[in-house]
Design a protein around this motif. Structure first.
Motif, PDB file in Angstrom:
ATOM      1  N   PHE A  13       0.653  -1.223   0.036  1.00  0.00           N
ATOM      2  CA  PHE A  13       0.050   0.140  -0.036  1.00  0.00           C
ATOM      3  C   PHE A  13       0.932   1.382  -0.013  1.00  0.00           C
ATOM      4  CE2 PHE A  13      -2.554  -3.278   2.000  1.00  0.00           C
ATOM      5  CZ  PHE A  13      -3.737  -3.208   0.926  1.00  0.00           C
ATOM      6  N   ALA A  16      -0.067   4.482  -2.504  1.00  0.00           N
ATOM      7  CA  ALA A  16      -1.181   4.254  -3.026  1.00  0.00           C
ATOM      8  C   ALA A  16      -2.064   5.501  -2.891  1.00  0.00           C
ATOM      9  CB  ALA A  16      -1.898   3.287  -2.197  1.00  0.00           C
ATOM     10  N   PHE A  22      -9.406   3.253   4.268  1.00  0.00           N
ATOM     11  CA  PHE A  22      -8.891   1.987   4.319  1.00  0.00           C
ATOM     12  C   PHE A  22      -9.864   1.485   5.452  1.00  0.00           C
ATOM     13  CE2 PHE A  22      -5.046  -1.075   3.992  1.00  0.00           C
ATOM     14  CZ  PHE A  22      -6.027  -2.122   3.410  1.00  0.00           C
ATOM     15  N   CYS A  42       0.570   8.160   0.958  1.00  0.00           N
ATOM     16  CA  CYS A  42      -0.552   7.697   0.470  1.00  0.00           C
ATOM     17  C   CYS A  42      -1.519   9.056   0.756  1.00  0.00           C
ATOM     18  CB  CYS A  42      -1.177   6.622   1.428  1.00  0.00           C
ATOM     19  SG  CYS A  42      -0.719   5.020   1.209  1.00  0.00           S
TER      20      CYS A  42
END
Length: 206
Positions: A13, A16, A22, A42
């Motif tokens: 991840f 991402a 999430f 992220c």
């Protein structure tokens, strides 16, 4: 079952950039440690649920997650070690009631807004006030219980020249679609304006 079988996230991840929420991470029940830089960069991530078995967050786990707003930490038995995780101090962490005081006493976690996780998202309008005749301020709100996935709207009928007194701050769902949402109105106070009287100089002849 597939998520529950995962024991190591690796870099799955990392970066991402399009991931905003999430919540499904909750189902990764065999994860006990978040690797270094697991969610680094992220940049869109706003909400994450940390699985119940997690005890440690690695270095830089949330490095670059500048939009991270809500984090649910589910382990009921201890305070998750996160001294190097680079948690965002603008984040609200929802933690088990049994560990709330311990989180508040922890140097790393105490920099965040901490509240009990109940699973019921609750939005409460914060008290606000202004002086009579001035513009209304921007209204703020507090999220408790569980994360929300949008923004509420907060309004009042009081305008610039509404008389001194207290008025309701009305909270509506706005863009929030979170299930089980509870909305709690607040109070807006219009305070008296101060009045200054200045005596003029006066002279007379005798």
């Amino acid at each position: 079952e597939e998520a529950a079988a995962v024991t190591d996230l690796g870099t799955a991840f990392k970066s991402a950039t399009s991931m905003r929420s999430f919540e499904e991470f909750h189902y990764f029940t065999s994860i006990t440690t978040l690797p270094d830089e697991a969610f680094r960069s992220c940049i869109s991530l706003m909400t994450i649920y940390i699985p119940k078995a997690v005890t440690t967050m690695g270095n830089g786990t949330f490095n670059g997650c500048s939009k991270l707003k809500y984090m649910v930490v589910e382990n009921p038995d201890l305070v998750v070690e996160a001294s190097g995780a680079m948690l965002q101090n603008t984040c609200t962490a929802f933690v088990p009631a049994s560990q709330l005081d311990a989180y508040k006493a922890n140097e790393t976690w105490s920099a965040l807004t901490l509240t009990e996780y109940t699973g019921i998202p609750t939005v409460t309008a914060q008290p606000a006030s202004r002086i009579y005749g001035r513009l209304n301020p921007n209204f703020t709100y507090l999220v408790t219980g569980a994360p929300i996935n949008g923004e509420p709207t907060i309004t009042t009928d009081a305008d610039n020249y509404t008389p001194v007194g207290e008025y309701p701050l009305v909270v509506e769902a706005g863009t929030i679609t979170s299930a089980g949402l509870v909305l709690v109105n607040g109070t807006f106070t219009v305070e008296p304006a101060s009045v200054t009287l200045t005596a003029r100089n006066f002279t007379r002849n005798i």
